[in-house]
Write an enzyme that holds these catalytic residues in place. Structure first.
Site, PDB file in Angstrom:
ATOM      1  N   PRO A  95       1.089  -0.913   0.070  1.00  0.00           N
ATOM      2  CA  PRO A  95       0.517   0.144   0.345  1.00  0.00           C
ATOM      3  C   PRO A  95       0.800   1.281   0.175  1.00  0.00           C
ATOM      4  O   PRO A  95       2.333   1.611   0.486  1.00  0.00           O
ATOM      5  CB  PRO A  95      -1.278   0.023   0.872  1.00  0.00           C
ATOM      6  CG  PRO A  95      -0.598  -1.377   1.765  1.00  0.00           C
ATOM      7  CD  PRO A  95       0.797  -2.392   1.253  1.00  0.00           C
ATOM      8  N   GLU A  96       0.518   2.313  -0.592  1.00  0.00           N
ATOM      9  CA  GLU A  96       1.035   3.381  -0.687  1.00  0.00           C
ATOM     10  C   GLU A  96       0.142   4.394   0.392  1.00  0.00           C
ATOM     11  O   GLU A  96      -0.840   3.812   0.829  1.00  0.00           O
ATOM     12  CB  GLU A  96       0.968   3.851  -1.641  1.00  0.00           C
ATOM     13  CG  GLU A  96       2.349   2.959  -3.599  1.00  0.00           C
ATOM     14  CD  GLU A  96       3.177   2.980  -4.645  1.00  0.00           C
ATOM     15  OE1 GLU A  96       2.891   4.185  -4.779  1.00  0.00           O
ATOM     16  OE2 GLU A  96       2.941   2.254  -5.019  1.00  0.00           O
ATOM     17  N   ASN A 149       7.001   2.641  -5.883  1.00  0.00           N
ATOM     18  CA  ASN A 149       6.389   2.155  -6.344  1.00  0.00           C
ATOM     19  C   ASN A 149       5.817   2.593  -7.766  1.00  0.00           C
ATOM     20  O   ASN A 149       5.963   3.123  -8.354  1.00  0.00           O
ATOM     21  CB  ASN A 149       6.729   0.562  -7.158  1.00  0.00           C
ATOM     22  CG  ASN A 149       7.544   0.586  -8.164  1.00  0.00           C
ATOM     23  OD1 ASN A 149       8.536   1.625  -8.332  1.00  0.00           O
ATOM     24  ND2 ASN A 149       7.897  -0.574  -8.758  1.00  0.00           N
ATOM     25  N   ARG A 175      13.999  -0.746  -7.148  1.00  0.00           N
ATOM     26  CA  ARG A 175      13.091  -1.342  -7.252  1.00  0.00           C
ATOM     27  C   ARG A 175      12.570  -1.532  -8.871  1.00  0.00           C
ATOM     28  O   ARG A 175      13.588  -0.250  -9.786  1.00  0.00           O
ATOM     29  CB  ARG A 175      11.934  -0.824  -6.814  1.00  0.00           C
ATOM     30  CG  ARG A 175      11.800  -0.809  -5.248  1.00  0.00           C
ATOM     31  CD  ARG A 175      11.122  -2.060  -4.509  1.00  0.00           C
ATOM     32  NE  ARG A 175       9.396  -2.453  -5.055  1.00  0.00           N
ATOM     33  CZ  ARG A 175       8.045  -1.818  -4.310  1.00  0.00           C
ATOM     34  NH1 ARG A 175       8.573  -0.923  -3.535  1.00  0.00           N
ATOM     35  NH2 ARG A 175       7.265  -1.646  -4.813  1.00  0.00           N
TER      36      ARG A 175
END
Ligand SMILES: [Zn+2]
Length: 258
Positions: free
Chosen positions: A2-3, A161, A247
């Site tokens: 989760p961002e 990301n 990433r």
């Protein structure tokens, strides 16, 4: 993972518990002592900071949750229904139950430990108390590629990301561009895009960066312009995939020239 928008949206939704006395338990048994300390306290404030959720209690302590890769809060309007056995922390009132499963962190912190948690974090684009000049300074003075800088929670908090890929695409900056070479107007544009993109994601509950009448019903695979796309949805160029900041990064070689 989760961002930040997920955490801020959760804080907003869990604010329905504000001012209410919480019953707390740990059906899984891994947070029994913490739950016992929470039980009977009133929720004073729920807030997000980056990827951290804080529930501030009338006892003076705060519940700190980091969802990590797998964590979720599950809401139920039937508090009498038995919880899943894997629920780490269960918070209930007369009308609702919030069940936390599989967090990477769930702990009860006193005010000095809350301060120590927040101290290293960079400015969060979703917070109303963020200082623009601090944010520009943090971004502009960071060393390394901007794509790595954006994922560093000590520089700017809450970006993962997807936001990294989509925000850099929106401002036409390649992920490998050195942060220190960005102009002030580029940094301002980046910050503005982050705030707009992330705020919209809080409202919509997911990250959608393409436009159009059906945007809210788009499948995840079609909701972004470059993230996990074969071709850029703006210009059709093949998306470049490489590793930046540990990433996988995605960018358009035409609109984000190196
Ligand atoms: Zn493109």
């Amino acid at each position: 993972m989760p961002e930040g928008h997920t955490i801020h949206r959760l804080a907003r939704e869990m604010s329905e518990l504000r001012g209410q006395t919480l019953r707390a338990s740990s059906p899984q048994g891994r947070f029994t002592d913490g739950a016992a300390d929470i039980d009977g306290a009133v929720l004073e404030l729920a807030e997000g900071y980056g990827k951290h959720l804080l529930l501030h209690l009338s006892s003076g302590d705060s519940v700190h949750v980091h969802l990590g890769m797998q964590g979720k809060w599950l809401r139920s309007t039937d508090p009498s229904a038995p919880p899943l056995p894997q629920v780490r922390l269960r918070l209930t009132t007369d009308g609702v139950a919030w069940n936390l499963v599989a967090p990477s962190k769930c702990e009860l912190l006193d005010p000095p430990r809350v301060a120590a948690l927040l101290l290293p974090l960079g400015p969060d684009p979703l917070r109303s108390d963020v200082n623009l000049e601090d944010a520009l300074q943090a971004l502009g003075s960071a060393t390394g590629p901007i794509g790595a800088v954006l994922l560093d929670q000590t520089v700017v908090a809450g970006i993962g990301n997807v936001f990294r890929a989509e925000a850099l695409h929106a401002v036409g900056v390649a992920p490998r561009r050195q942060a220190g070479t960005m102009t002030e107007s580029e940094l301002r544009a980046l910050w503005t895009v982050l705030q707009q993109m992330m705020s919209r994601a809080v409202e919509e509950g997911r990250i959608i960066t393409v436009d159009g009448p059906n945007r809210l019903t788009l499948p995840e695979s079609e909701a972004r312009r470059v993230y996990k796309q074969e071709r850029c949805r703006d210009c059709g160029a093949p998306v470049v995939i490489d590793q930046v900041g540990g990433r996988t990064a995605y960018h358009c070689p035409i609109e984000q020239p190196s």
